[in-house]
Design a protein around this motif. Structure first.
Motif, PDB file in Angstrom:
ATOM      1  N   VAL A  99       0.846  -1.200   0.000  1.00  0.00           N
ATOM      2  CA  VAL A  99       0.000   0.000   0.000  1.00  0.00           C
ATOM      3  C   VAL A  99       0.878   1.245   0.000  1.00  0.00           C
ATOM      4  CG1 VAL A  99      -1.761   1.318   1.255  1.00  0.00           C
ATOM      5  CG2 VAL A  99      -1.846  -1.199   1.237  1.00  0.00           C
ATOM      6  N   VAL A 100       0.507   2.212  -0.827  1.00  0.00           N
ATOM      7  CA  VAL A 100       1.164   3.525  -0.835  1.00  0.00           C
ATOM      8  C   VAL A 100       0.113   4.552  -0.433  1.00  0.00           C
ATOM      9  CG1 VAL A 100       2.342   5.270  -2.202  1.00  0.00           C
ATOM     10  CG2 VAL A 100       2.790   2.844  -2.622  1.00  0.00           C
ATOM     11  N   LEU A 101       0.394   5.276   0.645  1.00  0.00           N
ATOM     12  CA  LEU A 101      -0.549   6.258   1.166  1.00  0.00           C
ATOM     13  C   LEU A 101      -0.404   7.594   0.444  1.00  0.00           C
ATOM     14  CD1 LEU A 101      -0.169   5.462   4.974  1.00  0.00           C
ATOM     15  CD2 LEU A 101      -1.924   4.641   3.405  1.00  0.00           C
ATOM     16  N   LYS A 102      -1.277   8.525   0.785  1.00  0.00           N
ATOM     17  CA  LYS A 102      -1.216   9.866   0.208  1.00  0.00           C
ATOM     18  C   LYS A 102       0.084  10.542   0.653  1.00  0.00           C
ATOM     19  CE  LYS A 102      -4.964  12.375   0.395  1.00  0.00           C
ATOM     20  NZ  LYS A 102      -6.010  13.276   0.940  1.00  0.00           N
TER      21      LYS A 102
ATOM     22  N   PRO B 286      -0.699   9.570   6.003  1.00  0.00           N
ATOM     23  CA  PRO B 286       0.214   8.815   6.873  1.00  0.00           C
ATOM     24  C   PRO B 286      -0.162   8.911   8.350  1.00  0.00           C
ATOM     25  CG  PRO B 286       1.452  10.048   5.231  1.00  0.00           C
ATOM     26  CD  PRO B 286       0.027  10.482   5.102  1.00  0.00           C
ATOM     27  N   ALA B 287      -0.862   9.984   8.725  1.00  0.00           N
ATOM     28  CA  ALA B 287      -1.306  10.130  10.113  1.00  0.00           C
ATOM     29  C   ALA B 287      -2.255   9.022  10.532  1.00  0.00           C
ATOM     30  CB  ALA B 287      -1.975  11.491  10.309  1.00  0.00           C
ATOM     31  N   ASP B 288      -2.906   8.367   9.541  1.00  0.00           N
ATOM     32  CA  ASP B 288      -3.863   7.303   9.842  1.00  0.00           C
ATOM     33  C   ASP B 288      -3.225   5.918   9.828  1.00  0.00           C
ATOM     34  OD1 ASP B 288      -6.168   8.941  10.124  1.00  0.00           O
ATOM     35  OD2 ASP B 288      -6.250   9.166   7.948  1.00  0.00           O
ATOM     36  N   LEU B 289      -1.890   5.858   9.848  1.00  0.00           N
ATOM     37  CA  LEU B 289      -1.204   4.567   9.734  1.00  0.00           C
ATOM     38  C   LEU B 289      -1.626   3.598  10.839  1.00  0.00           C
ATOM     39  CD1 LEU B 289       0.877   2.807   8.289  1.00  0.00           C
ATOM     40  CD2 LEU B 289       2.657   3.856   9.722  1.00  0.00           C
ATOM     41  N   HIS B 290      -1.769   4.058  12.066  1.00  0.00           N
ATOM     42  CA  HIS B 290      -2.165   3.175  13.170  1.00  0.00           C
ATOM     43  C   HIS B 290      -3.502   2.498  12.880  1.00  0.00           C
ATOM     44  CE1 HIS B 290      -3.087   1.721  17.203  1.00  0.00           C
ATOM     45  NE2 HIS B 290      -4.253   2.333  17.086  1.00  0.00           N
ATOM     46  N   ARG B 291      -4.483   3.301  12.451  1.00  0.00           N
ATOM     47  CA  ARG B 291      -5.807   2.736  12.154  1.00  0.00           C
ATOM     48  C   ARG B 291      -5.736   1.749  10.992  1.00  0.00           C
ATOM     49  NH1 ARG B 291      -9.253   4.074   8.295  1.00  0.00           N
ATOM     50  NH2 ARG B 291      -8.267   6.086   7.839  1.00  0.00           N
TER      51      ARG B 291
END
Length: 615
Positions: free
Chosen positions: A204-207, A236-241
């Motif tokens: 997965v590549v995030l925004k 990337p701030a949502d990586l934990h979720r």
């Protein structure tokens, strides 16, 4: 300058910033030298004052929400300003401003920690530097207009831009100079064992910045894994979720985006094979190239070093700075009156500021006090800190409404649970709550003027008011209930069908002319007809006015629905006032300077629907 002392303290922001960077709150408390319970209390108080949920609390673990990433950047800017104020000595106004613009998306990772430690290094070597750091997703969202700030000195400012190099030169800007190669990793949960070479393993590549996405897509095409790559429109701030939702997935990202911080304490990182790296470049404008070289040297050192937190230990408080500003505006007496404290309390706090900065801020004289050179030099910076805190409080309310469906609603003081207005507001709240149980609603009562001020200041999302002040965005709800004379039976008003306003003005009235909008409307109607009103008692609340009318041969002015039970039992009597002009209109007001959230629009629709019904 805000009228009241700030509701949040600089120390709370320092606790929050360190908590976000540490794997656990226990480690944060240890580093701060305080009890874990004290840290937890500080964070909860901060959430309550901001009316903003910052963390997810699950199974004894905390993870920062997106709102926490926003607050982290704003809090860090305030803490840097506090540290700069403490570095100023001898009233020296000459300083050099360094603007570091990062063409990177923000995350609480190795890079944000490295840039924070770089700022510390520069400040230690050059105390005259005033350094601002801004990530790409913060552009245009500054809480304070830095260009308009009245900051003296600022000799020879320098702007440094850092970003990932694309290999495509810009026709309008100087070429970037490469200074650091950023290695990419596969990131996943430590518990989930996977085979990265398996044809079934997804990546997965995030925004992220376009240069990074382009680089990883080229890598995937070159190494035949493009069909295994998922481009996800998540921060990337949502990586934990995302790791919790997709434990078998692996996320491709530069190493600097990830850190051993709250919510990401148990990660498995593996460098890509074959390796992938992206190059960070820099371009700078300004006369002080020595500062630029020092900044790049320090940033590279901190990126390569063992990960370490940014620790702020503020010595000044927001309350002290507020007292200092209030003192400058009108002296110690005015500062004490505005803050509802004694003059010695204000004096003690100002003396504490002087002890911290090592200079007297005022010259005490018989006829008052005058600012010293140091006091005048500190003024614009302390004012900016207070403006940033005030703006942070306003912005947090808007973020809560848009991202967490939290709404603060103001209404005129309730004269009783049976009043028509109270019942209609309760109906609207009930309808909203039943339709949207996830909404968090907070109701506050206040006078008409106070509600307007709170909406303007961003302390309320919406407010139900009577007379609407000019330049305030409003939606009409309908007429307010007609006012009546509510009297003790001893006044012998029973049986009166209507009473002229002129006659009412001569009655022994109990009113709240300073605080209650109902009575202010009554006084305004009397004044418009050149009628004199002299209340026998001035009170601060409607319940107290009603209680006095029950006990003494006096009367007050209220909507009759407020005292329906008392009238039925014979404890009070009521008769409408003849002039209809006293019955005004009700409106819901809100700020026209921002877009309403879905939750706010839903609440307004409920109010319009309920108030529009015929009684």
């Amino acid at each position: 300058m805000i009228t009241n002392p700030p509701r949040i303290e600089i120390q709370q922001l320092a606790h929050f910033v360190l908590a976000c960077q540490s794997p656990t709150l226990a480690e944060t408390a240890r580093e701060l030298g305080i009890a874990p319970s004290a840290l937890t209390s500080s964070l909860r108080t901060l959430e309550n004052e901001l009316q903003l949920k910052l963390f997810i609390r699950k199974s004894g673990h905390l993870s920062p929400l997106p709102a926490a990433f926003w607050l982290f950047q704003q809090a860090t800017a305030i803490l840097h300003r506090e540290r700069f104020v403490r570095r100023m000595r001898n009233g020296d106004t000459d300083h050099r401003r360094i603007d570091i613009r990062l063409d990177l998306s923000f995350s609480i990772g190795r890079f944000s920690k490295a840039i924070g430690r770089t700022v510390e290094d520069l400040e230690r070597e050059r105390p005259d530097l005033l350094i601002d750091v801004m990530f790409a997703d913060q552009r245009g969202k500054s809480l304070v207009d830095d260009e308009a700030a009245d900051i003296p000195g600022n000799a020879g400012s320098v702007e440094i831009e850092v970003g990932y190099m694309t290999g495509v030169p810009s026709a309008n800007l100087p070429a970037m100079t490469p200074f650091y190669d950023e290695v990419w990793f596969s990131v996943g949960t430590a518990e989930a064992a996977v085979d990265l070479r398996s044809p079934n393993q997804k990546f997965v590549v995030l925004k992220m910045r376009q240069a990074l996405r382009d680089a990883v897509i080229r890598y995937a095409d070159e190494h035949g894994i493009r069909d295994r790559m998922i481009l996800m429109d998540e921060e990337p701030a949502d990586l934990h979720r995302l790791l919790n939702e997709f434990p078998q997935m692996r996320f491709l990202m530069p190493r600097s985006m990830v850190a051993d911080r709250l919510g990401l304490a148990r990660l498995h990182l593996e460098p890509l094979d074959p390796p992938l790296s992206s190059t960070l470049g820099v371009r700078a404008n300004g006369p002080d190239q020595e500062v630029v070289s020092a900044m790049l040297c320090s940033l590279k050192k901190n990126l390569e070093a063992m990960e370490a937190n940014i620790v702020f230990r503020p010595q000044l408080t927001a309350r002290q700075l507020h007292y200092n500003l209030a003192h400058l505006s009108g002296g110690i007496s005015a500062a004490a009156r505005a803050a509802h404290v004694t003059q010695p309390s204000v004096s003690i706090q100002i003396q504490k500021i002087e002890a911290v900065v090592g200079q007297p801020l005022f010259e005490r004289r018989r006829n008052g006090a005058e600012s010293t050179k140091a006091g005048k030099a500190l003024l614009p910076f302390t004012l900016e800190i207070e403006e940033r805190i005030d703006s942070l409080l306003r912005a947090s309310l808007d973020i809560a409404a848009h991202t967490q469906a939290t709404i603060s609603i103001g209404m005129l003081p309730s004269s009783g649970h049976d009043s028509v207005m109270t019942d209609k507001v309760a109906q609207a709240l009930t309808a909203t709550r039943l339709g949207h149980p996830e909404y968090r609603l907070r109701i506050i009562e206040g006078s008409n003027a106070v509600l307007h001020d709170q909406v303007r200041a961003g302390e309320l999302n919406l407010a139900i008011v009577g007379a609407v002040q000019t330049q305030m965005t409003r939606i009409h709800l309908g007429p307010s209930e007609r006012l009546s004379v509510v009297a003790n039976p001893a006044l012998n008003l029973a049986g009166r069908t209507e009473i002229p306003l002129a006659e009412v003005c001569g009655f022994p009235l109990v009113l709240g002319t300073k605080h209650l909008s109902i009575h202010q409307a009554f006084m305004a109607a009397a004044s418009a007809r050149h009628l004199r009103v002299e209340p026998v008692m001035d009170v601060g609340s409607l319940p107290l006015a009603i209680a006095m009318v029950r006990r003494l041969p006096v009367c007050t002015v209220l909507p009759v629905s407020s005292v329906q039970q008392d009238i039925g039992s014979g404890r009070l009597t009521a008769a409408p006032i003849t002039e209809d002009v006293i019955a005004g209109n009700l409106s819901v007001i809100f700020s026209g300077e921002r877009t309403l959230s879905e939750a706010e629009r839903t609440m307004i629709q409920s109010l319009v629907a309920v108030f529009g019904r015929q009684a």
